[in-house]
Design a protein around this motif. Structure first.
Motif, PDB file in Angstrom:
ATOM      1  N   PRO A 146       0.782  -1.051   0.112  1.00 33.19           N
ATOM      2  CA  PRO A 146      -0.032  -0.073  -0.117  1.00 33.19           C
ATOM      3  C   PRO A 146       0.984   1.271  -0.002  1.00 33.19           C
ATOM      4  N   ALA A 147       0.359   2.446  -0.585  1.00 31.50           N
ATOM      5  CA  ALA A 147       1.300   3.592  -0.689  1.00 31.50           C
ATOM      6  C   ALA A 147       1.834   4.176   0.629  1.00 31.50           C
ATOM      7  N   LYS A 148       0.992   4.015   1.594  1.00 33.51           N
ATOM      8  CA  LYS A 148       1.304   4.474   2.860  1.00 33.51           C
ATOM      9  C   LYS A 148       2.450   3.934   3.642  1.00 33.51           C
ATOM     10  N   ASP A 149       2.936   2.470   3.070  1.00 35.38           N
ATOM     11  CA  ASP A 149       3.882   1.668   3.604  1.00 35.38           C
ATOM     12  C   ASP A 149       5.095   1.650   2.846  1.00 35.38           C
ATOM     13  N   ALA A 150       5.080   1.939   1.584  1.00 37.39           N
ATOM     14  CA  ALA A 150       6.033   1.866   0.600  1.00 37.39           C
ATOM     15  C   ALA A 150       7.650   2.498   1.143  1.00 37.39           C
ATOM     16  N   SER A 151       7.556   3.749   1.307  1.00 34.98           N
ATOM     17  CA  SER A 151       8.834   4.479   1.857  1.00 34.98           C
ATOM     18  C   SER A 151       9.400   3.729   3.261  1.00 34.98           C
ATOM     19  N   ARG A 152       8.572   3.300   4.099  1.00 37.57           N
ATOM     20  CA  ARG A 152       8.965   2.973   5.252  1.00 37.57           C
ATOM     21  C   ARG A 152       9.572   1.296   5.160  1.00 37.57           C
ATOM     22  N   ILE A 153       8.943   0.618   4.133  1.00 40.97           N
ATOM     23  CA  ILE A 153       9.568  -0.586   4.151  1.00 40.97           C
ATOM     24  C   ILE A 153      10.856  -0.583   3.278  1.00 40.97           C
ATOM     25  N   ALA A 154      10.925   0.317   2.261  1.00 43.26           N
ATOM     26  CA  ALA A 154      12.056   0.550   1.422  1.00 43.26           C
ATOM     27  C   ALA A 154      13.164   0.935   2.233  1.00 43.26           C
ATOM     28  N   ARG A 155      13.064   1.937   3.107  1.00 37.01           N
ATOM     29  CA  ARG A 155      13.759   2.615   3.876  1.00 37.01           C
ATOM     30  C   ARG A 155      14.441   1.493   5.004  1.00 37.01           C
ATOM     31  N   LEU A 156      13.456   0.690   5.568  1.00 40.75           N
ATOM     32  CA  LEU A 156      13.933  -0.383   6.561  1.00 40.75           C
ATOM     33  C   LEU A 156      14.987  -1.386   5.602  1.00 40.75           C
ATOM     34  N   LEU A 157      14.743  -1.743   4.504  1.00 46.27           N
ATOM     35  CA  LEU A 157      15.507  -2.775   3.869  1.00 46.27           C
ATOM     36  C   LEU A 157      16.890  -2.229   3.588  1.00 46.27           C
ATOM     37  N   VAL A 158      17.166  -0.801   3.367  1.00 46.96           N
ATOM     38  CA  VAL A 158      18.233  -0.457   2.870  1.00 46.96           C
ATOM     39  C   VAL A 158      18.895  -0.020   4.498  1.00 46.96           C
ATOM     40  N   GLU A 159      18.325   0.371   5.362  1.00 44.08           N
ATOM     41  CA  GLU A 159      18.928   0.582   6.796  1.00 44.08           C
ATOM     42  C   GLU A 159      19.610  -0.525   7.230  1.00 44.08           C
ATOM     43  N   GLU A 160      18.881  -1.634   7.206  1.00 48.57           N
ATOM     44  CA  GLU A 160      19.157  -3.174   7.599  1.00 48.57           C
ATOM     45  C   GLU A 160      20.054  -3.979   6.687  1.00 48.57           C
ATOM     46  N   ARG A 161      20.451  -3.165   5.741  1.00 45.62           N
ATOM     47  CA  ARG A 161      21.417  -3.667   4.734  1.00 45.62           C
ATOM     48  C   ARG A 161      20.954  -5.094   4.132  1.00 45.62           C
ATOM     49  N   LEU A 162      19.787  -5.287   4.038  1.00 43.35           N
ATOM     50  CA  LEU A 162      18.994  -6.333   3.192  1.00 43.35           C
ATOM     51  C   LEU A 162      19.156  -6.047   1.867  1.00 43.35           C
ATOM     52  N   ALA A 163      19.273  -4.807   1.440  1.00 45.76           N
ATOM     53  CA  ALA A 163      19.102  -4.185   0.201  1.00 45.76           C
ATOM     54  C   ALA A 163      20.072  -3.171   0.007  1.00 45.76           C
ATOM     55  N   ALA A 164      20.691  -3.031  -0.962  1.00 46.23           N
ATOM     56  CA  ALA A 164      21.692  -1.929  -1.422  1.00 46.23           C
ATOM     57  C   ALA A 164      20.995  -0.745  -1.683  1.00 46.23           C
ATOM     58  N   CYS A 165      20.046  -0.906  -2.401  1.00 50.72           N
ATOM     59  CA  CYS A 165      19.048   0.260  -3.027  1.00 50.72           C
ATOM     60  C   CYS A 165      17.629  -0.219  -3.118  1.00 50.72           C
ATOM     61  N   ALA A 166      16.628   0.608  -2.871  1.00 49.62           N
ATOM     62  CA  ALA A 166      15.494   0.275  -2.928  1.00 49.62           C
ATOM     63  C   ALA A 166      14.468   1.614  -3.730  1.00 49.62           C
ATOM     64  N   GLN A 167      14.014   1.079  -4.683  1.00 46.43           N
ATOM     65  CA  GLN A 167      13.139   2.156  -5.481  1.00 46.43           C
ATOM     66  C   GLN A 167      11.750   2.096  -5.148  1.00 46.43           C
ATOM     67  N   VAL A 168      10.951   2.926  -5.135  1.00 50.92           N
ATOM     68  CA  VAL A 168       9.581   3.071  -4.992  1.00 50.92           C
ATOM     69  C   VAL A 168       8.896   3.518  -6.351  1.00 50.92           C
ATOM     70  N   VAL A 169       8.238   2.701  -6.822  1.00 46.45           N
ATOM     71  CA  VAL A 169       7.173   3.181  -8.068  1.00 46.45           C
ATOM     72  C   VAL A 169       5.961   3.503  -7.862  1.00 46.45           C
ATOM     73  N   PRO A 170       5.460   4.439  -7.909  1.00 48.45           N
ATOM     74  CA  PRO A 170       3.959   4.857  -7.516  1.00 48.45           C
ATOM     75  C   PRO A 170       3.187   4.689  -8.499  1.00 48.45           C
ATOM     76  N   GLY A 171       1.661   4.538  -8.159  1.00 50.05           N
ATOM     77  CA  GLY A 171       0.666   4.605  -9.283  1.00 50.05           C
ATOM     78  C   GLY A 171       0.290   3.072  -9.742  1.00 50.05           C
ATOM     79  N   MET A 172       0.598   2.139  -9.129  1.00 48.76           N
ATOM     80  CA  MET A 172       0.402   0.840  -9.640  1.00 48.76           C
ATOM     81  C   MET A 172      -1.021   0.443  -9.076  1.00 48.76           C
ATOM     82  N   THR A 173      -1.839  -0.268  -9.996  1.00 47.18           N
ATOM     83  CA  THR A 173      -3.341  -0.726  -9.673  1.00 47.18           C
ATOM     84  C   THR A 173      -2.981  -2.242  -9.609  1.00 47.18           C
ATOM     85  N   SER A 174      -3.437  -3.216  -8.570  1.00 46.02           N
ATOM     86  CA  SER A 174      -3.276  -4.367  -8.646  1.00 46.02           C
ATOM     87  C   SER A 174      -4.726  -5.039  -8.543  1.00 46.02           C
ATOM     88  N   THR A 175      -5.259  -5.995  -9.346  1.00 42.77           N
ATOM     89  CA  THR A 175      -6.290  -6.795  -9.525  1.00 42.77           C
ATOM     90  C   THR A 175      -5.851  -8.210  -8.994  1.00 42.77           C
TER      91      THR A 175
END
Length: 112
Positions: free
Chosen positions: A15-44
């Motif tokens: 969900p949009a409200k959680d994207a930045s928080r989870i992306a930052r968590l992955l980088v801060e904890e060094r689980l990922a070197a980089c995390a990009q957030v792509v907005p505007g996706m509709t899932s069905t």
């Protein structure tokens, strides 16, 4: 760099409200070197027997195969969905400099 390098792009729908928080968590904890957030996706999708549509964002996290299980666990804890979409695709080609940086970033966070 060749395809057998162990580099992954992990794709996480959130969900949009959680994207930045989870992306930052992955980088801060060094689980990922980089995390990009792509907005505007509709899932069905079908959930609990119903077809549902949700506005989401997509996290593209760059990591190494050795960190994938930890990403599954950590995102599972942080994600609001009961069954979040967390999939990985291999990075087949990358510049040598980028690949080395990526590996160095996530290796620095590995547990001894």
């Amino acid at each position: 760099m060749a395809g057998g390098n162990g580099l992954l792009e992990v794709r996480i729908a959130v969900p949009a409200k959680d994207a930045s928080r989870i992306a930052r968590l992955l980088v801060e904890e060094r689980l990922a070197a980089c995390a990009q957030v792509v907005p505007g996706m509709t899932s069905t999708f079908r959930w609990d027997g119903e077809v549902t549509t949700a506005e989401e964002q997509l996290i593209l996290a760059k990591t190494h195969r050795s960190r994938f299980e930890e990403i599954l666990d950590r995102v599972g804890e942080a994600h609001p969905y009961e069954t979040p979409e967390i999939i990985a695709v291999p990075i087949v080609e990358a510049s040598a400099a980028y690949a080395a940086w990526l590996v160095d970033e996530v290796a620095a966070g590995e547990r001894p």
